[in-house]
Design an enzyme around this catalytic site. Structure first.
Site, PDB file in Angstrom:
ATOM      1  N   TYR A   1       0.813  -1.209   0.000  1.00 29.89           N
ATOM      2  CA  TYR A   1       0.000   0.000   0.000  1.00 29.89           C
ATOM      3  C   TYR A   1       0.849   1.263   0.000  1.00 29.89           C
ATOM      4  CZ  TYR A   1      -4.316  -2.555   0.383  1.00 29.89           C
ATOM      5  OH  TYR A   1      -5.377  -3.381   0.103  1.00 29.89           O
TER       6      TYR A   1
ATOM      7  N   THR B   1       2.924  -5.781  14.142  1.00 32.74           N
ATOM      8  CA  THR B   1       3.165  -6.025  15.567  1.00 32.74           C
ATOM      9  C   THR B   1       3.665  -7.455  15.739  1.00 32.74           C
ATOM     10  OG1 THR B   1       1.328  -4.527  16.046  1.00 32.74           O
ATOM     11  CG2 THR B   1       2.074  -5.940  17.840  1.00 32.74           C
TER      12      THR B   1
ATOM     13  N   GLU C   1       6.474   7.803   5.424  1.00 34.84           N
ATOM     14  CA  GLU C   1       5.391   8.143   4.494  1.00 34.84           C
ATOM     15  C   GLU C   1       4.154   8.576   5.279  1.00 34.84           C
ATOM     16  OE1 GLU C   1       5.432   8.567   1.174  1.00 34.84           O
ATOM     17  OE2 GLU C   1       3.527   9.396   1.833  1.00 34.84           O
TER      18      GLU C   1
ATOM     19  N   ALA D   1     -16.682  11.149  15.125  1.00 31.77           N
ATOM     20  CA  ALA D   1     -16.913   9.983  15.981  1.00 31.77           C
ATOM     21  C   ALA D   1     -17.305   8.800  15.099  1.00 31.77           C
ATOM     22  CB  ALA D   1     -18.025  10.289  16.972  1.00 31.77           C
TER      23      ALA D   1
ATOM     24  N   GLY E   1      -9.454   1.934  12.343  1.00 31.76           N
ATOM     25  CA  GLY E   1      -8.821   0.680  11.941  1.00 31.76           C
ATOM     26  C   GLY E   1      -7.597   1.014  11.131  1.00 31.76           C
TER      27      GLY E   1
ATOM     28  N   CYS F   1      -1.977   0.846  10.515  1.00 26.11           N
ATOM     29  CA  CYS F   1      -0.921   1.662  11.138  1.00 26.11           C
ATOM     30  C   CYS F   1      -1.186   2.142  12.558  1.00 26.11           C
ATOM     31  CB  CYS F   1      -0.640   2.866  10.263  1.00 26.11           C
ATOM     32  SG  CYS F   1       0.122   2.400   8.704  1.00 26.11           S
TER      33      CYS F   1
HETATM   34  P1  NAI Z   1       2.057  -4.124   2.816  1.00 25.86           P
HETATM   35  O1  NAI Z   1       1.935  -5.338   3.646  1.00 25.86           O
HETATM   36  O2  NAI Z   1       0.908  -3.668   1.962  1.00 25.86           O
HETATM   37  O3  NAI Z   1       3.317  -4.276   1.824  1.00 25.86           O
HETATM   38  C1  NAI Z   1       4.551  -4.755   2.214  1.00 25.86           C
HETATM   39  C2  NAI Z   1       5.100  -5.651   1.104  1.00 25.86           C
HETATM   40  O4  NAI Z   1       6.458  -5.976   1.402  1.00 25.86           O
HETATM   41  C3  NAI Z   1       4.372  -6.971   0.940  1.00 25.86           C
HETATM   42  O5  NAI Z   1       3.862  -7.078  -0.384  1.00 25.86           O
HETATM   43  C4  NAI Z   1       5.449  -8.035   1.229  1.00 25.86           C
HETATM   44  O6  NAI Z   1       5.337  -9.181   0.419  1.00 25.86           O
HETATM   45  C5  NAI Z   1       6.711  -7.277   0.907  1.00 25.86           C
HETATM   46  N1  NAI Z   1       7.920  -7.823   1.546  1.00 25.86           N
HETATM   47  C6  NAI Z   1       8.110  -8.145   2.841  1.00 25.86           C
HETATM   48  N2  NAI Z   1       9.380  -8.574   3.043  1.00 25.86           N
HETATM   49  C7  NAI Z   1      10.008  -8.519   1.850  1.00 25.86           C
HETATM   50  C8  NAI Z   1      11.321  -8.801   1.414  1.00 25.86           C
HETATM   51  N3  NAI Z   1      12.254  -9.221   2.276  1.00 25.86           N
HETATM   52  N4  NAI Z   1      11.623  -8.636   0.110  1.00 25.86           N
HETATM   53  C9  NAI Z   1      10.682  -8.205  -0.758  1.00 25.86           C
HETATM   54  N5  NAI Z   1       9.423  -7.894  -0.398  1.00 25.86           N
HETATM   55  C10 NAI Z   1       9.086  -8.036   0.881  1.00 25.86           C
HETATM   56  O7  NAI Z   1       2.492  -2.959   3.792  1.00 25.86           O
HETATM   57  P2  NAI Z   1       2.232  -1.384   3.648  1.00 25.86           P
HETATM   58  O8  NAI Z   1       0.873  -1.019   4.089  1.00 25.86           O
HETATM   59  O9  NAI Z   1       2.681  -0.940   2.298  1.00 25.86           O
HETATM   60  O10 NAI Z   1       3.219  -0.810   4.736  1.00 25.86           O
HETATM   61  C11 NAI Z   1       4.625  -0.817   4.550  1.00 25.86           C
HETATM   62  C12 NAI Z   1       5.237   0.069   5.602  1.00 25.86           C
HETATM   63  O11 NAI Z   1       4.804   1.416   5.409  1.00 25.86           O
HETATM   64  C13 NAI Z   1       4.888  -0.297   7.026  1.00 25.86           C
HETATM   65  O12 NAI Z   1       6.022  -0.069   7.833  1.00 25.86           O
HETATM   66  C14 NAI Z   1       3.817   0.689   7.378  1.00 25.86           C
HETATM   67  O13 NAI Z   1       3.788   0.972   8.747  1.00 25.86           O
HETATM   68  C15 NAI Z   1       4.248   1.912   6.614  1.00 25.86           C
HETATM   69  N6  NAI Z   1       3.166   2.828   6.281  1.00 25.86           N
HETATM   70  C16 NAI Z   1       1.960   2.363   5.846  1.00 25.86           C
HETATM   71  C17 NAI Z   1       0.958   3.243   5.504  1.00 25.86           C
HETATM   72  C18 NAI Z   1      -0.357   2.739   5.020  1.00 25.86           C
HETATM   73  O14 NAI Z   1      -1.275   3.535   4.914  1.00 25.86           O
HETATM   74  N7  NAI Z   1      -0.501   1.465   4.723  1.00 25.86           N
HETATM   75  C19 NAI Z   1       1.143   4.697   5.575  1.00 25.86           C
HETATM   76  C20 NAI Z   1       2.443   5.078   5.998  1.00 25.86           C
HETATM   77  C21 NAI Z   1       3.401   4.167   6.355  1.00 25.86           C
END
Ligand code: NAI
EC number: 1.1.1.22
Length: 463
Positions: free
Chosen positions: A13, A95, A162, A269, A274, A277
């Site tokens: 995402y 987590t 981000e 409210a 959810g 993050c």
């Molecule tokens: P996500 O779960 O949608 O995407 C993470 C991706 O990384 C997955 O597709 C997974 O297969 C891949 N991955 C994991 N280990 C890997 C590796 N060793 N090599 C290659 N690919 C690998 O997670 P999301 O939502 O994109 O979040 C990523 C980070 O960004 C988290 O730390 C989150 O806290 C942060 N974040 C998320 C936001 C959101 O709205 N979702 C907003 C701001 C920050």
């Protein structure tokens, strides 16, 4: 240093939309997004851009424009690392579900794997950018792994959290309130910071690009999410008091939001926040505070989560109580499953927990969500391990039409604030339901007076 090739590890995402926008705005930079998940990469490469794995308004058009030109999605992680001068780490940091810090600390195993892979592959100096949300001082651990397992090349670690919100990711990325970049205060650190500033300055005003030291940047992301979630829990706490006192939380929110010191945003409210993050980042903050012995700080922030859990439970309890203290074998229609509108992300969605409570009470749940599949809903429930997968499968029916989901139901619960819910022919819905026909508006989006005049028994949050 002029950056011409960027690699992003993690096509989720954050990685997907962020890199799509960088590629669109920087046609001279080749951007390769890599992931271990083959299906996810295949979906990003789907010939029809509408089928990309992440739904965000405006995203498929950007992908259509840049993909194959200077935006690529691949499973060849080594190659992308090798070629890039700048590597973003955008993998998940959930987590921890085991061991020390279970249920609180961030699980950094994916981050560490990335660091080890970068160290093994890199034959030239690289800038490594933390895009994932990480505990403060993680850059130190990444640096140690890179320096101790690498091939003698130099690494600069930057923190570039981000701040996009799902559902508005594209607009947020195109017009960010600010870009935050943390780096070393050494000349090499400053050079790396400047290289990343140059990337963003292709479309972001330099005045909105804030540079800090690494630790401030890492901690700012956790702090921002804690403050945002705290506002929701604060207004939700007041919603319960409003229900007891005859005050209306929407009026209270409006009244306080007009105070320029408070401001009107994030005062809605609801059944509870959810998303992937807020909860994980606050738990992480609480864990960090505790690990430094700062128990008052930890307790203060933990209350935000406690309040949110209470709000979700309060909503399901209210449904049961209002339906004469039993929902056994009653059909409850859920409108919405995503954690907010305009996203297909369901992580930590309030709907999951409300459904789980109601299934415990032997209710039958019928769900309609415009963007979430049945498989995803069942996977979310199965993940809680409250009962067998078969039992979940029997308790939940999924429809691709809201009218059918509501037909013959005893009550409707609004769990996501999708705009289309406001446009329904509610009279038609009413006629198809058991009477009395209840609506529990967990997002305060419907017109209660109008629904009551149709005959519904309407209740919302906080009045
Ligand atoms: P996500 O779960 O949608 O995407 C993470 C991706 O990384 C997955 O597709 C997974 O297969 C891949 N991955 C994991 N280990 C890997 C590796 N060793 N090599 C290659 N690919 C690998 O997670 P999301 O939502 O994109 O979040 C990523 C980070 O960004 C988290 O730390 C989150 O806290 C942060 N974040 C998320 C936001 C959101 O709205 N979702 C907003 C701001 C920050």
């Amino acid at each position: 240093m002029k950056i011409t090739k960027i690699c992003c590890i993690g096509a989720g995402y954050v990685g997907g939309p962020t890199m799509a926008v960088i590629a669109q705005k920087c046609p001279d930079i080749q951007v390769t997004v890599v992931d271990l998940n083959e299906q996810r990469i295949a979906d990003w490469n789907d010939p029809n851009p509408e089928n990309i794995p992440i739904y965000e308004p405006g995203l498929s058009q950007i992908v259509a424009e840049a993909r194959g030109r200077n935006l690529f999605f691949s499973t060849d992680v080594d190659k992308a690392i090798d070629e890039a001068q700048m590597i973003f780490i955008s993998v998940n940091t959930p987590t921890k579900t085991y061991g020390k810090g279970k249920g609180m600390a961030a699980d950094l195993k994916y981050i560490e794997l990335c660091a080890r892979q970068i160290a093994r592959v890199a034959k030239q100096n690289k800038i490594v950018v933390e895009k994932s949300t990480l505990p403060v001082r993680t850059a130190e651990a990444i640096k140690s792994i890179l320096d101790n397992t690498g091939n003698g090349v130099q690494f600069q670690i930057l923190s570039n959290p981000e701040f996009l919100a799902e559902g508005t990711a594209v607009t947020d990325l195109l017009n960010p309130d600010r870009i935050l970049i943390g780096g070393d205060t050494t000349p090499e650190g400053q050079e790396a910071i400047n290289a990343l500033v140059d990337v963003y300055s292709n479309w972001v005003d330099v005045e909105n690009i804030l540079t800090t030291n690494v630790w401030s940047s890492e901690l700012s992301k956790l702090t921002a999410n804690a403050f945002l979630a705290q506002r929701i829990s604060s207004i939700n706490a007041m919603s319960e008091l409003c229900e007891k006192t005859g005050a209306d939380v929407n009026e209270v929110a409006k009244a306080i939001g007009m105070d320029s010191r408070i401001g009107p945003k994030f005062l809605k409210a609801s059944v509870g926040f959810g998303g992937s993050c807020f909860q994980k980042d606050i738990l992480n903050l609480v864990y960090i505070a505790k690990s430094y012995g700062l128990n008052e700080v930890a307790d203060y922030w933990e209350q935000v989560i406690i309040m949110n859990d209470h709000q979700k439970r309060r909503f399901s309890n209210k449904i049961v109580q209002t339906l004469y203290n039993t929902v056994a074998d009653k059909k409850i229609a859920f409108l919405g499953w995503a954690f907010k509108k305009d996203t297909n992300d369901t992580r930590e969605s309030a709907a999951i927990y409300v459904a789980d409570d109601l299934i415990n009470e032997q209710a039958k749940i019928s769900v309609y969500d415009p963007k979430v599949s049945r498989n995803k809903m069942l996977a979310d429930l199965n993940y809680l391990e409250s009962r067998s997968e078969e039992e979940n499968g029997n308790a939940v029916n999924v429809f691709d039409n809201a009218y059918e989901a509501c037909e013959n139901s005893h009550a409707i619960a609004i769990l996501t604030e999708w705009d289309e819910f406001k446009t329904y022919d509610w009279k038609k819905v009413y006629e198809s339901m058991h009477k009395p026909a209840f609506i529990f508006d967990g997002r305060n989006i419907l017109n209660g007076k109008e629904l009551e005049s149709i005959g519904f028994v309407y209740s919302n949050i906080g009045s």
